[in-house]
Design a protein around this motif. Structure first.
Motif, PDB file in Angstrom:
ATOM      1  N   TYR A   5      12.840  17.432  -8.600  1.00  0.00           N
ATOM      2  CA  TYR A   5      11.978  16.908  -7.762  1.00  0.00           C
ATOM      3  C   TYR A   5      12.268  15.505  -7.385  1.00  0.00           C
ATOM      4  N   CYS A   6      11.875  15.226  -6.073  1.00  0.00           N
ATOM      5  CA  CYS A   6      12.343  13.777  -5.602  1.00  0.00           C
ATOM      6  C   CYS A   6      10.809  13.197  -5.116  1.00  0.00           C
ATOM      7  N   MET A   7      10.847  11.981  -5.246  1.00  0.00           N
ATOM      8  CA  MET A   7       9.422  11.378  -4.962  1.00  0.00           C
ATOM      9  C   MET A   7       9.615  10.514  -3.407  1.00  0.00           C
ATOM     10  N   LEU A   8       8.649  11.105  -2.594  1.00  0.00           N
ATOM     11  CA  LEU A   8       8.514  10.381  -1.298  1.00  0.00           C
ATOM     12  C   LEU A   8       7.535   9.403  -1.212  1.00  0.00           C
ATOM     13  N   THR A   9       7.757   8.343  -0.648  1.00  0.00           N
ATOM     14  CA  THR A   9       6.720   7.299  -0.781  1.00  0.00           C
ATOM     15  C   THR A   9       6.701   6.544   0.779  1.00  0.00           C
ATOM     16  N   PHE A  10       5.487   6.540   1.179  1.00  0.00           N
ATOM     17  CA  PHE A  10       5.129   5.520   2.540  1.00  0.00           C
ATOM     18  C   PHE A  10       4.649   4.446   2.029  1.00  0.00           C
ATOM     19  N   THR A  11       5.107   3.385   2.276  1.00  0.00           N
ATOM     20  CA  THR A  11       4.628   1.956   1.696  1.00  0.00           C
ATOM     21  C   THR A  11       4.495   0.840   2.929  1.00  0.00           C
ATOM     22  N   ASP A  12       3.333   0.313   3.317  1.00  0.00           N
ATOM     23  CA  ASP A  12       3.010  -0.504   4.050  1.00  0.00           C
ATOM     24  C   ASP A  12       2.761  -1.825   3.166  1.00  0.00           C
ATOM     25  N   ILE A  13       3.841  -2.858   3.370  1.00  0.00           N
ATOM     26  CA  ILE A  13       3.731  -4.035   2.831  1.00  0.00           C
ATOM     27  C   ILE A  13       3.103  -5.143   3.629  1.00  0.00           C
TER      28      ILE A  13
ATOM     29  N   GLU B 149       6.515  -5.325   6.434  1.00  0.00           N
ATOM     30  CA  GLU B 149       7.464  -4.193   6.301  1.00  0.00           C
ATOM     31  C   GLU B 149       6.658  -2.777   5.972  1.00  0.00           C
ATOM     32  N   THR B 150       7.188  -1.956   6.626  1.00  0.00           N
ATOM     33  CA  THR B 150       6.777  -0.531   6.268  1.00  0.00           C
ATOM     34  C   THR B 150       8.223   0.318   5.950  1.00  0.00           C
ATOM     35  N   ASP B 151       8.035   0.855   4.913  1.00  0.00           N
ATOM     36  CA  ASP B 151       9.263   1.793   4.407  1.00  0.00           C
ATOM     37  C   ASP B 151       8.901   3.141   4.053  1.00  0.00           C
ATOM     38  N   VAL B 152       9.725   3.874   4.059  1.00  0.00           N
ATOM     39  CA  VAL B 152       9.955   5.321   3.720  1.00  0.00           C
ATOM     40  C   VAL B 152      10.988   5.594   2.842  1.00  0.00           C
ATOM     41  N   ILE B 153      10.633   6.233   1.706  1.00  0.00           N
ATOM     42  CA  ILE B 153      11.847   6.191   0.813  1.00  0.00           C
ATOM     43  C   ILE B 153      11.696   7.668  -0.017  1.00  0.00           C
ATOM     44  N   ILE B 154      12.864   8.226  -0.372  1.00  0.00           N
ATOM     45  CA  ILE B 154      12.934   9.139  -0.969  1.00  0.00           C
ATOM     46  C   ILE B 154      13.850   8.725  -2.621  1.00  0.00           C
ATOM     47  N   TRP B 155      13.019   8.873  -3.332  1.00  0.00           N
ATOM     48  CA  TRP B 155      13.513   8.525  -4.595  1.00  0.00           C
ATOM     49  C   TRP B 155      13.905   9.362  -5.631  1.00  0.00           C
ATOM     50  N   ILE B 156      15.068   9.187  -6.383  1.00  0.00           N
ATOM     51  CA  ILE B 156      15.669  10.262  -7.233  1.00  0.00           C
ATOM     52  C   ILE B 156      15.681   9.597  -8.587  1.00  0.00           C
ATOM     53  N   PRO B 157      14.888   9.938  -9.487  1.00  0.00           N
ATOM     54  CA  PRO B 157      14.774   9.827 -10.958  1.00  0.00           C
ATOM     55  C   PRO B 157      16.137   9.907 -11.465  1.00  0.00           C
ATOM     56  N   VAL B 158      17.027   8.943 -12.170  1.00  0.00           N
ATOM     57  CA  VAL B 158      18.150   8.908 -12.584  1.00  0.00           C
ATOM     58  C   VAL B 158      18.367   8.510 -13.998  1.00  0.00           C
ATOM     59  N   ALA B 159      19.167   8.977 -14.885  1.00  0.00           N
ATOM     60  CA  ALA B 159      19.778   8.673 -16.004  1.00  0.00           C
ATOM     61  C   ALA B 159      20.932   7.943 -16.170  1.00  0.00           C
ATOM     62  N   GLN B 160      21.215   6.808 -16.615  1.00  0.00           N
ATOM     63  CA  GLN B 160      22.479   6.326 -16.954  1.00  0.00           C
ATOM     64  C   GLN B 160      22.980   6.818 -18.272  1.00  0.00           C
TER      65      GLN B 160
ATOM     66  N   ASN C  45       0.847  -1.246  -0.032  1.00  0.00           N
ATOM     67  CA  ASN C  45       0.074   0.028   0.111  1.00  0.00           C
ATOM     68  C   ASN C  45       0.993   1.122   0.130  1.00  0.00           C
ATOM     69  N   MET C  46       1.038   1.805  -1.150  1.00  0.00           N
ATOM     70  CA  MET C  46       2.175   2.996  -1.420  1.00  0.00           C
ATOM     71  C   MET C  46       1.284   4.163  -1.552  1.00  0.00           C
ATOM     72  N   TYR C  47       1.850   5.243  -0.743  1.00  0.00           N
ATOM     73  CA  TYR C  47       1.412   6.498  -0.919  1.00  0.00           C
ATOM     74  C   TYR C  47       2.667   7.351  -1.443  1.00  0.00           C
ATOM     75  N   GLY C  48       2.534   8.162  -2.467  1.00  0.00           N
ATOM     76  CA  GLY C  48       3.431   8.928  -3.010  1.00  0.00           C
ATOM     77  C   GLY C  48       3.374  10.367  -2.901  1.00  0.00           C
ATOM     78  N   PHE C  49       4.393  11.217  -3.110  1.00  0.00           N
ATOM     79  CA  PHE C  49       4.354  12.823  -3.164  1.00  0.00           C
ATOM     80  C   PHE C  49       5.621  13.167  -3.869  1.00  0.00           C
ATOM     81  N   PHE C  50       5.449  14.257  -4.680  1.00  0.00           N
ATOM     82  CA  PHE C  50       6.642  14.739  -5.259  1.00  0.00           C
ATOM     83  C   PHE C  50       6.747  15.913  -4.538  1.00  0.00           C
ATOM     84  N   LEU C  51       8.264  16.080  -4.216  1.00  0.00           N
ATOM     85  CA  LEU C  51       8.807  17.109  -3.419  1.00  0.00           C
ATOM     86  C   LEU C  51       9.610  17.786  -4.146  1.00  0.00           C
ATOM     87  N   GLN C  52       9.609  19.296  -3.969  1.00  0.00           N
ATOM     88  CA  GLN C  52      10.718  20.058  -4.531  1.00  0.00           C
ATOM     89  C   GLN C  52      12.057  20.102  -3.754  1.00  0.00           C
ATOM     90  N   GLY C  53      13.324  19.445  -4.637  1.00  0.00           N
ATOM     91  CA  GLY C  53      14.316  19.955  -4.193  1.00  0.00           C
ATOM     92  C   GLY C  53      15.191  20.784  -5.118  1.00  0.00           C
TER      93      GLY C  53
END
Length: 313
Positions: free
Chosen positions: A63-71, A89-100, A26-34
């Motif tokens: 922008y970063c994506m913040l997620t709260f996920t209850d697995i 497991e419950t995890d809280v993550i800040i994700w960075i979209p990245v290009a190789q 169960n993931m909730y996501g929010f895009f934050l200004q960085g």
């Protein structure tokens, strides 16, 4: 060169071999200004230290994506670990979209979990030791499946302000709260969520750095949905001076079933507290204080977390 030295398992050790299955995530996501420059500096201080060959990793947005996920349930796939039991497991993550990048060409798009906290030690040990997730323990509040997205927060054991007299104590790092009545829009699939993201982020200053290669990869990913995770796995020597192991890894989260997707059209407020031990303002340019996130959503899904492999040139 691949290391073929067998891994020596301690009797009773809590390391389980991948892959694993996740049910009712169960993931909730929010895009934050960085800040784009700080995000790129974070990449240069981590994954670009071990970038494969002539490749580099480049931030795609400020922008970063913040997620709260209850697995709800996680279980190993292979024996004997699959028969040992399961865990939540419950995890809280800040994700960075990245290009190789290879020169000026985009080779692949990844999501890099630059910050991740989990609620139990089994998830922490397995995530760090096997995959290379930079995990830390936390306590967090978030809605249950079907609940109202009113309030989220994360508390970590931390030195709030660095000083010789500061004790490690539970400290709230950040929170997200719903502002006003909840307004939600059901979506038919992941494709709709990706399209909504483009419409929101493309109009923001420094929102997205896009070209046709990125668009092609995202479209292809809609046909076989998965999240390609970029991981920076390393272990220090006994003096904490040199890395005895340091590699950039890739582990896909392969979506098995999407139960529901919602896009929230009402406002949320994100509040970041100043905690010296976790300087998210320095790491990602997320300012201390409050901001209104973009593209708030909820996804309920099942997925498999595959093994991690070295990113090759």
């Amino acid at each position: 060169m691949k290391n073929t030295t067998p891994y020596a398992r301690f009797p009773g050790e809590v390391i389980a071999a991948p892959p694993c299955k996740m049910f009712n995530a169960n993931m909730y996501g929010f895009f934050l200004q960085g800040d784009y420059d700080r995000i790129q500096a974070y990449l240069d201080q981590t994954v670009n230290l071990a970038a494969p060959g002539t490749d580099t990793f480049k931030a795609l947005t400020s922008y970063c994506m913040l997620t709260f996920t209850d697995i709800e349930k996680i279980t190993a796939v292979t024996e004997p670990y699959a028969s040992q039991g399961w865990f939540q497991e419950t995890d809280v993550i800040i994700w960075i979209p990245v290009a190789q990048m290879r020169g000026t060409s985009i080779i692949h798009i990844f999501w890099y979990p630059g910050f991740i906290c989990v609620n139990n030690v089994y998830a922490l040990v397995n995530g760090r030791e096997t995959w290379g997730f930079n995990k830390y323990l936390c306590q967090c509040d978030m809605p249950a499946i079907g609940g109202s997205p009113d309030f989220f927060n994360i508390t970590v054991d931390a030195f709030k302000a660095f000083s010789p007299d500061t004790q490690l104590l539970p400290t709230e790092l950040f929170q997200v709260a719903s502002k006003g009545a909840v307004q939600e829009k059901p979506l038919s699939g992941i494709k709709d969520l990706v399209q909504a993201g483009f419409h929101v982020l493309k109009d923001q200053p420094n929102g997205l750095h896009l070209d046709w290669r990125l668009l092609l990869q995202l479209i292809e990913g809609l046909l076989h949905p998965q999240v390609d995770q970029l991981l920076f796995k390393q272990f220090p020597d006994g003096e904490d001076k040199n890395a005895v192991y340091q590699q950039v890894l890739h582990s896909p989260s392969v979506v098995q079933k999407v139960h529901s997707i919602k896009l929230y059209t009402h406002a949320f407020e994100f509040v970041l507290n100043k905690v010296d031990m976790f300087p998210l303002d320095t790491m990602f340019g997320i300012q201390v204080g409050s901001q209104q996130p973009l593209l708030s959503f909820n996804v309920l899904f099942d997925f498999n977390q595959d093994a991690a492999f070295v990113v090759a040139p």
